[in-house]
Scaffold this motif. Structure first.
Motif, PDB file in Angstrom:
ATOM      1  N   GLU A   1      32.638  72.835  97.712  1.00 13.32           N
ATOM      2  CA  GLU A   1      31.517  73.347  96.927  1.00 13.32           C
ATOM      3  C   GLU A   1      31.380  74.862  97.071  1.00 13.32           C
ATOM      4  N   GLU A   2      32.323  75.437  97.768  1.00  8.81           N
ATOM      5  CA  GLU A   2      32.299  76.879  98.019  1.00  8.81           C
ATOM      6  C   GLU A   2      30.977  77.315  98.644  1.00  8.81           C
ATOM      7  N   VAL A   3      30.502  76.511  99.567  1.00  6.00           N
ATOM      8  CA  VAL A   3      29.288  76.875 100.296  1.00  6.00           C
ATOM      9  C   VAL A   3      29.665  77.882 101.384  1.00  6.00           C
ATOM     10  N   ILE A   4      30.735  77.559 102.122  1.00  4.92           N
ATOM     11  CA  ILE A   4      31.212  78.539 103.083  1.00  4.92           C
ATOM     12  C   ILE A   4      32.620  78.994 102.698  1.00  4.92           C
ATOM     13  N   GLY A   5      32.971  80.168 103.144  1.00  2.38           N
ATOM     14  CA  GLY A   5      34.288  80.715 102.869  1.00  2.38           C
ATOM     15  C   GLY A   5      34.974  81.051 104.175  1.00  2.38           C
ATOM     16  N   LYS A   6      36.289  81.280 104.074  1.00  2.00           N
ATOM     17  CA  LYS A   6      37.071  81.580 105.252  1.00  2.00           C
ATOM     18  C   LYS A   6      37.650  82.977 105.084  1.00  2.00           C
TER      19      LYS A   6
ATOM     20  N   PHE B   1      32.015  82.301 106.738  1.00  5.53           N
ATOM     21  CA  PHE B   1      30.797  82.951 106.248  1.00  5.53           C
ATOM     22  C   PHE B   1      30.191  82.136 105.110  1.00  5.53           C
ATOM     23  N   LEU B   2      28.906  82.370 104.897  1.00  2.00           N
ATOM     24  CA  LEU B   2      28.193  81.652 103.851  1.00  2.00           C
ATOM     25  C   LEU B   2      28.460  82.328 102.504  1.00  2.00           C
ATOM     26  N   GLN B   3      28.859  81.526 101.506  1.00  2.29           N
ATOM     27  CA  GLN B   3      29.153  82.124 100.201  1.00  2.29           C
ATOM     28  C   GLN B   3      27.962  82.051  99.265  1.00  2.29           C
ATOM     29  N   GLN B   4      27.044  81.124  99.558  1.00  4.87           N
ATOM     30  CA  GLN B   4      25.872  80.985  98.695  1.00  4.87           C
ATOM     31  C   GLN B   4      24.645  81.218  99.550  1.00  4.87           C
ATOM     32  N   GLU B   5      23.682  81.928  99.008  1.00  2.33           N
ATOM     33  CA  GLU B   5      22.538  82.291  99.840  1.00  2.33           C
ATOM     34  C   GLU B   5      21.696  81.098 100.276  1.00  2.33           C
ATOM     35  N   ASN B   6      21.320  80.285  99.311  1.00  6.11           N
ATOM     36  CA  ASN B   6      20.534  79.106  99.680  1.00  6.11           C
ATOM     37  C   ASN B   6      21.166  77.852  99.109  1.00  6.11           C
ATOM     38  N   PRO B   7      22.225  77.371  99.782  1.00 10.37           N
ATOM     39  CA  PRO B   7      22.937  76.230  99.209  1.00 10.37           C
ATOM     40  C   PRO B   7      22.089  74.964  99.204  1.00 10.37           C
ATOM     41  N   GLU B   8      22.385  74.116  98.244  1.00 11.87           N
ATOM     42  CA  GLU B   8      21.745  72.802  98.118  1.00 11.87           C
ATOM     43  C   GLU B   8      22.391  71.897  99.168  1.00 11.87           C
ATOM     44  N   VAL B   9      21.709  71.644 100.290  1.00 14.16           N
ATOM     45  CA  VAL B   9      22.383  70.987 101.419  1.00 14.16           C
ATOM     46  C   VAL B   9      22.116  69.488 101.511  1.00 14.16           C
ATOM     47  N   ASN B  10      21.300  68.957 100.580  1.00 12.08           N
ATOM     48  CA  ASN B  10      20.871  67.565 100.715  1.00 12.08           C
ATOM     49  C   ASN B  10      22.005  66.559 100.825  1.00 12.08           C
ATOM     50  N   SER B  11      23.089  66.829 100.093  1.00 13.60           N
ATOM     51  CA  SER B  11      24.169  65.847 100.071  1.00 13.60           C
ATOM     52  C   SER B  11      25.109  66.016 101.272  1.00 13.60           C
ATOM     53  N   PHE B  12      24.822  66.963 102.143  1.00 10.67           N
ATOM     54  CA  PHE B  12      25.747  67.225 103.242  1.00 10.67           C
ATOM     55  C   PHE B  12      25.419  66.389 104.475  1.00 10.67           C
ATOM     56  N   THR B  13      26.429  66.214 105.320  1.00 10.08           N
ATOM     57  CA  THR B  13      26.213  65.499 106.577  1.00 10.08           C
ATOM     58  C   THR B  13      25.444  66.421 107.529  1.00 10.08           C
TER      59      THR B  13
ATOM     60  N   LYS C   1      26.254  67.475 110.482  1.00  9.36           N
ATOM     61  CA  LYS C   1      27.118  68.508 111.045  1.00  9.36           C
ATOM     62  C   LYS C   1      27.325  69.645 110.035  1.00  9.36           C
ATOM     63  N   GLU C   2      27.485  69.247 108.776  1.00  8.81           N
ATOM     64  CA  GLU C   2      27.694  70.264 107.741  1.00  8.81           C
ATOM     65  C   GLU C   2      26.457  71.156 107.605  1.00  8.81           C
ATOM     66  N   GLN C   3      25.296  70.525 107.660  1.00  7.99           N
ATOM     67  CA  GLN C   3      24.060  71.312 107.573  1.00  7.99           C
ATOM     68  C   GLN C   3      23.922  72.259 108.757  1.00  7.99           C
ATOM     69  N   GLN C   4      24.400  71.770 109.921  1.00  8.42           N
ATOM     70  CA  GLN C   4      24.365  72.591 111.127  1.00  8.42           C
ATOM     71  C   GLN C   4      25.216  73.857 110.939  1.00  8.42           C
TER      72      GLN C   4
ATOM     73  N   ASN D   1      34.719  69.021 104.402  1.00  6.14           N
ATOM     74  CA  ASN D   1      35.243  69.094 103.034  1.00  6.14           C
ATOM     75  C   ASN D   1      34.244  69.582 102.003  1.00  6.14           C
ATOM     76  N   ASN D   2      33.017  69.032 102.081  1.00  9.97           N
ATOM     77  CA  ASN D   2      32.007  69.414 101.098  1.00  9.97           C
ATOM     78  C   ASN D   2      31.777  70.913 101.083  1.00  9.97           C
ATOM     79  N   LEU D   3      31.738  71.476 102.305  1.00 12.30           N
ATOM     80  CA  LEU D   3      31.406  72.891 102.421  1.00 12.30           C
ATOM     81  C   LEU D   3      32.460  73.774 101.781  1.00 12.30           C
ATOM     82  N   TRP D   4      33.726  73.398 101.944  1.00 10.14           N
ATOM     83  CA  TRP D   4      34.782  74.197 101.325  1.00 10.14           C
ATOM     84  C   TRP D   4      34.827  73.938  99.829  1.00 10.14           C
TER      85      TRP D   4
END
Lengths: 214, 665
Positions: free
Chosen positions: B426-431, B374-386, B388-391, B421-424
């Motif tokens: 940066e706590e963008v998504i959670g498990k 699930f998404l942990q942040q409502e509007n994450p800053e995704v610019n630095s992500f790959t 696939k991560e943005q997907q 890795n970035n997503l976990w």
């Protein structure tokens, strides 16, 4: 830990930088509330920081309100006279008291190359602080720091018309050599010329461009 | 009617754990807990949780609070996650060949380390002159690439001259904060001292910001009182000390729990087990004090010379992920996830989806289908992500999805095929997944959230293993008991528990198994723990009752045991240790002793006779410790001086000043 002290110190440094670089212009009225708002500090911290700047002669506190100290042409004379003598004294004392570590530090600072004007100022200030430290007289060092702040405003005023920064650095190298060689009179002379030349140029520019209205 | 007068001495204890931030308001003299508060820890910024505690604590007049004390895993977590600031480490007089031959450079906790000529010997004599020009050259090279500088010179506790000269020179050419090894440790282990200095430098700004944030939160509620931070050995230091020596807060949280357990239970001899959301931590209480590790704290594989409680930690807590391993055995942890009960409580469609899954008979759903992202942040800053991560972020925007589904949308079979890795990090998504907390929802012992979701998950898991739900729970709790019991044995014996199928330890394994689950008809084996267990943390009662039975001892659950960690933050004493090293000044060629050096942290004296040197050292150590304890916030500290022989003709004079924290505004 006293948050107010921490904030006061930070606000003081930021305001010192703003005033000495003329970002806050001489004569400008200082309002706690709007400064606190702009800079993100409490009004108390700003008030205390401004009080410290009053002691530095960078802020004036007449009976009502506070403003950035004005710049008079006579200031240039007053500041240059005393700084000329005290920097020369510092150079002489450095010859007498500098340790080998002090020399290594001074030599290292001379070798550093500034990439832009901001870095140049930082480097110049560090160099003069290191000379004062090598003199091993903390009262002298404190007084010179105060004068440096006052002098920096004149420097910034003339900055757009200055072209002599690199030669000033050359005199730094010669000065360190004189300190290393224990040549007191030479060190004094180099420092005296270094400071004198600086104020002469500044005076010339300020007069020529009419930068301070009498 | 007369209102009861308010209690006299209120103090606020706060513990920021990996999962929860707990707060307790208590009356200092009677130990009576007046209010407790629990909120989720915001890992991105620990101070948010603390602000919540300070904001929400139930008290009409917060200005009555006389002290705030905090234990924090901030330092430990930052090291574990590599989130400290960038540090340049100068090693003065260290032998690069020696370091390389033992592959010790990895232990320095920073990739930017530099060898500089210099250093002293065992007798405090200069071994090699300090190469200051080289030090300054290297400082210039690195100063814009790091945030802080650490300096450790060889034998600096015996003679810190080179460290001090280095600091002086570095400070003349740049404004970076500088940490010196001898200020943090008087022990001679040079690698540990360098590591300690580097870690301290990397944590400085983080701890400073944290303390300032707490101070501001206190100010907002009009709390004008001393702020203390718990050290890794459970003692307290005031905020200014803490801001300078963040490494000392390593293991602060578990140490506070142990102290809190003892404080609330009054047991002077006990084994404390703190069951948190992420881990279970063990510590031993002996004669009323937490037992301290002799080696110094180690964290994430870095060995430091910081004094800390002797702790043992296992990755098993209330929110540990329950999974199946390759052999289809139930595995628990070490990964911490959000319980499904909580996820379903937060999001609407999760319960329905889990229920539908539970009703599916063929093919039987796999327990891995229970893992949700699930998404942990409502509007994450995704610019630095790959890409696939943005997907992944896009897929999760409408709401939580089973991990399997997310991977399918990406055309992947398994999460290991790609790293997010970035997503976990940066706590963008959670498990989220099935956890002990869910099982407690099912059996009704702890039901703050959606138990229907937990029930459905339990059904899926049990069916897959061909067990009925009661059998599964029984098996699960047996596993939990076994894991914790083995941790207790490992911790107390300092011996590894052999693997189950290790035939070389056949008898040991039989003995353990038979003691945990009596099997043999004729032989009964028993392990008796002759001190009680103190259980701390919300799941403690449930998880530890069976463990106490295994060890034939009592489980003590002190009142308010769920927040003992926070109580422990205020229960500690302020302690300061000052050491003076005495060692001989040898003549050239080590032929005769010319006198004795007295080396304290900042000062060095020489005295001719050993007797006089010892007397003088005791005086200096005592007065240094006393004044440092007062500065550190102790009230009427008592000083105890000890002389320890440390090699031939060398002594350590150790003064320890201890006092209750000074309360008030």
């Amino acid at each position: 830990m006293n948050i107010n002290k921490v904030d006061t110190q930070k606000a003081y440094q930021l305001l010192w930088e703003k005033i000495t670089s003329l970002e806050l212009a001489p004569g400008e009225i200082l309002d706690f509330a709007s400064l606190a708002d702009e800079m993100g500090f409490s009004k108390t911290a700003i008030r205390e920081a401004l009080n410290l700047l009053v002691h530095d002669h960078l802020v004036e506190a007449p009976p009502r309100g506070l403003f950035v100290s004005g710049l008079q042409f006579s200031d240039l004379e007053k500041i240059s006279t005393i700084r000329l003598n005290l920097e020369t004294l510092a150079a002489q004392q450095a010859v007498l008291n500098a340790t080998t570590d002090d020399l290594v530090i001074l030599q290292s600072l001379c070798k550093e190359v500034a990439g832009d004007t901001r870095e140049y100022f930082e480097l110049d200030q560090r160099f003069h602080q290191a000379i004062a430290k090598a003199a091993h007289n903390n009262y002298l060092a404190d007084t010179l720091q105060l004068l440096y702040g006052l002098s920096k405003r004149l420097w910034f005023l003339a900055l757009p018309y200055l072209d002599f920064l690199p030669t000033a650095v050359k005199s730094h190298i010669k000065l360190v050599d004189a300190i290393r060689d224990g040549n007191e009179s030479l060190a004094a002379e180099i420092m005296k010329n270094h400071i004198e030349e600086f104020y002469l140029k500044i005076r010339e520019i300020i007069q020529e461009k009419d930068l301070i209205k009498e | 009617m007369n209102k009861k007068p308010p209690p006299e001495t209120l103090v606020l204890g706060i513990d920021t754990g990996g999962t929860y931030t707990d707060g307790v308001l208590l009356e200092y003299n009677t130990h009576q807990i007046i209010a407790a508060h629990k909120s989720l820890t915001t890992k991105r910024d620990f101070s948010i949780g603390i602000e919540n505690v300070i904001k929400d604590i139930d008290l009409e007049d917060p200005s009555a609070i006389q002290m705030v004390s905090i234990s924090t895993t901030l330092a430990t977590n930052a090291i574990a996650e590599g989130k400290g600031k960038r540090v340049a480490l100068f090693l003065i007089g260290y032998d690069p060949d020696l370091i390389n031959s033992f592959d010790m450079s990895k232990r320095f906790a920073t990739p930017h380390y530099f060898y500089i000529e210099g250093g002293h010997d065992l007798h405090g004599q200069e071994k090699t002159p300090l190469d200051l020009p080289d030090l300054l050259e290297k400082t210039k090279m690195i100063k814009n690439k790091v945030d802080a500088i650490a300096v450790s010179s060889y034998f600096s506790p015996r003679n810190p001259e080179h460290e001090i000269r280095a600091q002086n020179a570095i400070a003349s050419i740049c404004d970076l904060p500088i940490v010196l090894g001898h200020q943090l440790s008087t022990l001679l282990g040079s690698v540990e001292r360098a590591t300690t200095a580097a870690l301290n430098a990397s944590l400085l700004s983080m701890l400073q910001e944290f303390i300032i944030a707490v101070r501001r939160a206190m100010e907002h509620r009009g709390i004008n009182a001393p702020l203390m931070v718990v050290r890794g050995d459970g003692t307290l230091m005031n905020d200014e000390f803490a801001a300078r020596s963040p490494v000392e807060t390593i293991h602060s949280g578990p140490a506070a729990s142990a102290i809190g357990g003892r404080f609330l239970s009054g047991e002077d001899q006990a084994l404390v087990l703190d069951v948190g959301g992420t881990t279970t931590d063990l510590a031993l209480i002996k004669d009323g004090k937490v037992v301290v590790s002799e080696k110094g704290a180690s964290v994430s594989g870095y060995q430091t010379s910081v004094q800390a409680a002797n702790l043992f930690s296992i990755g098993l807590g209330g929110d540990s992920h329950i999974n199946l391993d390759r052999g289809k055995e139930i595995s628990i942890g070490p990964e911490r996830v959000v319980p499904l009960a909580y996820l379903s409580h937060q999001y609407n469609n999760v319960q329905d989806r889990l229920k539908a899954l539970a009703k599916t008979n063929w093919p039987a759903p796999h327990p891995r289908d229970l893992e949700y992202w699930f998404l942990q942040q409502e509007n994450p800053e995704v610019n630095s992500f790959t890409a696939k991560e943005q997907q992944v972020v896009e897929i999760l925007k409408p709401g939580p999805k089973p991990a399997i589904e997310v991977l399918k949308s990406l055309g992947l079979l398994d999460a290991s095929q790609i790293s997010f890795n970035n997503l976990w990090r940066e706590e963008v998504i959670g498990k989220s997944g099935f956890t002990p907390t869910d099982i407690l929802h099912v059996d009704g012992r702890h039901t703050p959230w959606d138990k229907e979701a937990s029930k459905a998950a339990l059904t899926v898991f049990s069916h897959y293993l061909n067990l009925d739900e009661d059998q599964f729970q029984l098996l699960f709790w047996e596993n939990v008991t076994e894991i914790i019991s083995k941790a207790v044995i490992h911790f107390l014996t300092e011996r590894e528990i052999p693997a189950k199928n290790d035939s070389t330890h056949d008898l040991a394994n039989w003995f353990l198994d038979n003691s945990l689950r009596p099997e043999h008809e004729q032989l009964t084996t028993r392990i008796i723990l002759n001190i009680p267990l103190i259980g701390i943390g919300a799941p403690a009662q449930v998880m530890l009752e069976a463990v106490a039975r295994v060890f034939n001892t009592d489980l003590v659950l002190p009142a308010h045991y769920q927040v003992a960690n926070a109580a422990g933050a205020v229960a500690g004493s302020v302690m300061v240790t000052e050491e003076i090293l005495i060692y001989p000044h040898m003549s050239k060629g080590d032929a005769e002793v010319l006198g004795y050096y007295l080396q304290s942290r900042d000062n060095r004296d020489e005295i001719e006779e050993l007797e006089d040197a010892l007397t003088r050292a005791k005086e200096i150590a005592e007065s240094n410790a006393l004044s440092a304890a007062l500065r550190s916030g102790a009230n009427i500290p008592q000083v105890n001086v000890e002389v320890i022989q440390d090699g031939m003709d060398s002594y350590r004079v150790k003064a320890r000043a201890v006092g209750k924290p000074r309360l008030g505004g």
